[in-house]
Design a protein around this motif. Structure first.
Motif, PDB file in Angstrom:
ATOM      1  N   LEU A 144      -0.158 -28.918 -23.330  1.00  0.00           N
ATOM      2  CA  LEU A 144       0.021 -29.604 -22.045  1.00  0.00           C
ATOM      3  C   LEU A 144       1.474 -29.515 -21.586  1.00  0.00           C
ATOM      4  O   LEU A 144       1.748 -29.239 -20.419  1.00  0.00           O
ATOM      5  CB  LEU A 144      -0.400 -31.076 -22.150  1.00  0.00           C
TER       6      LEU A 144
ATOM      7  N   ILE B 279       2.436 -30.089 -17.814  1.00  0.00           N
ATOM      8  CA  ILE B 279       1.709 -31.343 -17.623  1.00  0.00           C
ATOM      9  C   ILE B 279       2.394 -32.385 -18.491  1.00  0.00           C
ATOM     10  O   ILE B 279       2.285 -32.367 -19.712  1.00  0.00           O
ATOM     11  CB  ILE B 279       0.220 -31.179 -17.996  1.00  0.00           C
ATOM     12  N   LYS B 280       3.120 -33.287 -17.848  1.00  0.00           N
ATOM     13  CA  LYS B 280       3.935 -34.251 -18.587  1.00  0.00           C
ATOM     14  C   LYS B 280       3.176 -35.518 -18.953  1.00  0.00           C
ATOM     15  O   LYS B 280       3.515 -36.196 -19.902  1.00  0.00           O
ATOM     16  CB  LYS B 280       5.177 -34.606 -17.789  1.00  0.00           C
ATOM     17  N   ASN B 281       2.135 -35.848 -18.199  1.00  0.00           N
ATOM     18  CA  ASN B 281       1.381 -37.066 -18.432  1.00  0.00           C
ATOM     19  C   ASN B 281       0.000 -36.709 -18.969  1.00  0.00           C
ATOM     20  O   ASN B 281      -0.745 -35.976 -18.328  1.00  0.00           O
ATOM     21  CB  ASN B 281       1.263 -37.854 -17.117  1.00  0.00           C
ATOM     22  N   LYS B 282      -0.350 -37.257 -20.117  1.00  0.00           N
ATOM     23  CA  LYS B 282      -1.642 -36.949 -20.737  1.00  0.00           C
ATOM     24  C   LYS B 282      -2.813 -37.305 -19.824  1.00  0.00           C
ATOM     25  O   LYS B 282      -3.841 -36.640 -19.853  1.00  0.00           O
ATOM     26  CB  LYS B 282      -1.794 -37.696 -22.058  1.00  0.00           C
ATOM     27  N   THR B 283      -2.651 -38.337 -19.015  1.00  0.00           N
ATOM     28  CA  THR B 283      -3.748 -38.758 -18.139  1.00  0.00           C
ATOM     29  C   THR B 283      -4.059 -37.724 -17.062  1.00  0.00           C
ATOM     30  O   THR B 283      -5.145 -37.758 -16.480  1.00  0.00           O
ATOM     31  CB  THR B 283      -3.456 -40.124 -17.475  1.00  0.00           C
ATOM     32  N   ASP B 284      -3.147 -36.800 -16.816  1.00  0.00           N
ATOM     33  CA  ASP B 284      -3.420 -35.723 -15.854  1.00  0.00           C
ATOM     34  C   ASP B 284      -4.529 -34.803 -16.354  1.00  0.00           C
ATOM     35  O   ASP B 284      -5.131 -34.060 -15.575  1.00  0.00           O
ATOM     36  CB  ASP B 284      -2.150 -34.903 -15.580  1.00  0.00           C
ATOM     37  N   LEU B 285      -4.796 -34.865 -17.648  1.00  0.00           N
ATOM     38  CA  LEU B 285      -5.863 -34.044 -18.234  1.00  0.00           C
ATOM     39  C   LEU B 285      -7.246 -34.514 -17.786  1.00  0.00           C
ATOM     40  O   LEU B 285      -8.176 -33.718 -17.707  1.00  0.00           O
ATOM     41  CB  LEU B 285      -5.765 -34.077 -19.765  1.00  0.00           C
TER      42      LEU B 285
ATOM     43  N   LEU C  30      -8.144 -32.851 -14.451  1.00  0.00           N
ATOM     44  CA  LEU C  30      -8.012 -31.409 -14.654  1.00  0.00           C
ATOM     45  C   LEU C  30      -9.197 -30.838 -15.435  1.00  0.00           C
ATOM     46  O   LEU C  30      -9.757 -29.810 -15.065  1.00  0.00           O
ATOM     47  CB  LEU C  30      -6.700 -31.102 -15.388  1.00  0.00           C
TER      48      LEU C  30
ATOM     49  N   THR D 247     -11.836 -41.311 -19.473  1.00  0.00           N
ATOM     50  CA  THR D 247     -10.716 -42.003 -20.117  1.00  0.00           C
ATOM     51  C   THR D 247     -11.044 -42.287 -21.589  1.00  0.00           C
ATOM     52  O   THR D 247     -10.138 -42.299 -22.424  1.00  0.00           O
ATOM     53  CB  THR D 247     -10.385 -43.320 -19.388  1.00  0.00           C
TER      54      THR D 247
END
Length: 71
Positions: free
Chosen positions: A12, A17-23, A26, A31
């Motif tokens: 990531l 992609i710096k924020n895991k929640t962006d996954l 994507l 959650t």
């Protein structure tokens, strides 16, 4: 056995992609799946496949199975 997702978090970062929640949007995962990944818990192959498609990689690029010695 224990699942290690360190490779996923490194991938990531490599993808910017710096924020895991962006996954979540994507890869189209929930959650709950992200929470399980953070805890190193098992997730379905379907979820791992979604992540691999989103990141254009193979399962071995995002996780490894480590043997845990029980005494």
């Amino acid at each position: 056995m224990q699942v290690d997702y360190k490779k996923l978090w490194i991938r990531l970062i490599e993808k910017g992609i710096k924020n895991k929640t962006d996954l979540i949007p994507l890869a189209g995962i929930s959650t709950n799946i992200l929470a399980k990944l953070n805890k190193g818990e098992y997730v379905s192959m379907d979820s791992l496949a979604k992540i691999c498609r989103a990141l254009n990689c193979d399962i071995g690029d995002i996780c490894v199975i480590n043997e845990v010695n029980k005494k």
